[in-house]
Write an enzyme that holds these catalytic residues in place. Structure first.
Site, short mmCIF file in Angstrom:
data_model
loop_
_atom_site.label_atom_id
_atom_site.label_comp_id
_atom_site.label_asym_id
_atom_site.label_seq_id
_atom_site.Cartn_x
_atom_site.Cartn_y
_atom_site.Cartn_z
NE ARG A 52 -3.75 2.37 0.42
CZ ARG A 52 -3.52 3.53 -0.19
NH1 ARG A 52 -2.47 3.67 -1.00
NH2 ARG A 52 -4.32 4.56 -0.02
CD GLU A 62 -3.75 3.08 8.45
OE1 GLU A 62 -4.01 3.85 7.50
OE2 GLU A 62 -2.84 2.25 8.41
#
Length: 345
Positions: A52, A62
């Site tokens: 990613r 996150e």
């Protein structure tokens, strides 16, 4: 009981995934899952070497949990310092809002992890990616900023990569990141499943991480519950946070009490997500024959729970007789201490 069309269940793993070289992702924000007002979540899988790409989130922090496989993350902080960490099953990470990072698979097998964001309106599609940024900046500006030639700028991707596939930076590779000293906990990594859990014999176990154990996690906390067949996480509510659930293993029933004679009950299986608004009463019951395992995220750094057993145990018997309309001999059977988990009867 009042009828409502609002559902607190979403079948995340049955959603059509976003595909890319080296990875796939499925996400649910308030747009796909209207009940999920305060928290969004993503299920992501990366292949060995799948990445990613370098990116940041402008509107959410996150919180990650690894289900299987291993990943390496890189992270840049606003003060210019950095961190590189490796995560395995049961480990969690926390990246504050706006901090640049990447995630790459480093195990021989696929890595599956769950990402939880402290903003229900978050979308994994609307992130700030390095390739997207460079592709939409004048080439002469990119060349000047990076100190490379126009010809070298032309080699960069022409749009957002999102996922990229590269070599596996494992311990047999000279491209892996060195680590001088062994560490159990780092600034951005906490080994949740290595924690000695809260245990209720016959009922289940709970592992919880808050800002007290994991200081960088200033906006979120999390738990993993393992509930025995027929047992349940008792009737309770959270006064300080919404609750986002990812059902890891087993089957369950969860009911959300919204006041005004309204309760919403759903059946869950592995791969589903559930949601409970802050302050709403609920329970989670194992309806299967194997252990139920649930990952839970809270959009508060502190874990707080008001459990029904504790509430009843702290009131005088005459209050309960009057309020519940029960005879004294029945009130005498009510909980005298906190249960948390309730074994099968």
């Amino acid at each position: 009981m009042t009828e409502t069309t609002l559902s607190f269940k979403y079948q995340l793993e049955k959603e059509k995934p976003r595909l890319g070289p080296g990875g796939i992702t499925r996400g649910a924000s308030v747009h796909q899952f209207p009940a999920s007002q305060g928290i969004a979540g993503v299920s992501m899988r990366v292949e060995p070497g799948g990445m990613r790409e370098l990116h940041w989130h402008a509107n959410a922090a996150e919180w990650g949990y690894v289900i299987s496989g291993s990943v390496r993350t890189t992270l840049m902080r606003p003060d210019g310092s950095w961190a590189i960490d490796t995560f395995s099953p049961g480990d969690i990470w926390y990246f504050p809002r706006g901090w640049g990072h990447s995630i790459q698979g480093v195990s021989p097998e696929e890595c599956h992890f769950i990402l939880i964001f402290d903003n229900g309106d978050f979308s994994e599609d609307h992130t700030f990616s390095i390739t997207d940024w460079l592709a939409h900046t004048p080439p002469e500006v990119v060349a000047q900023s990076l100190g490379i030639s126009p010809e070298e700028v032309a080699l960069l991707p022409k749009g957002e990569a999102y996922f990229a596939k590269g070599a596996v930076p494992d311990d047999a590779s000279f491209i892996s990141a060195p680590q001088k000293d062994p560490k159990l906990v780092t600034t951005h990594r906490y080994p949740l499943m290595a924690q000695e859990p809260r245990r209720v014999p016959g009922g289940g176990v709970q592992r919880t991480v808050t800002v007290d154990e994991f200081p960088i996690s200033t906006t979120m906390a999390g738990s993993v519950l393992e509930i025995q067949p027929g047992a349940m996480r008792e009737l309770h509510w959270h006064p300080n946070a919404d609750e986002w659930q990812y059902f890891l293993e087993g089957t369950a029933e969860m009911a959300v009490f919204l006041a005004e004679a309204t309760t919403v009950t759903d059946q869950y299986e592995a791969g589903d997500i559930g949601y409970v608004p802050m302050g709403a009463g609920h329970y989670i019951k194992n309806t299967g024959t194997t252990v139920l395992k649930v990952l839970i995220g809270f959009n508060s750094p502190k874990y707080e729970s008001n459990d029904l057993s504790t509430w009843l145990a702290t009131n005088p018997a005459d209050v309960l007789v009057t309020n519940l309309g029960l005879p004294p001999e029945t009130v005498a059977k009510l909980p005298k201490e906190e249960h948390f988990f309730v074994p099968k009867r």
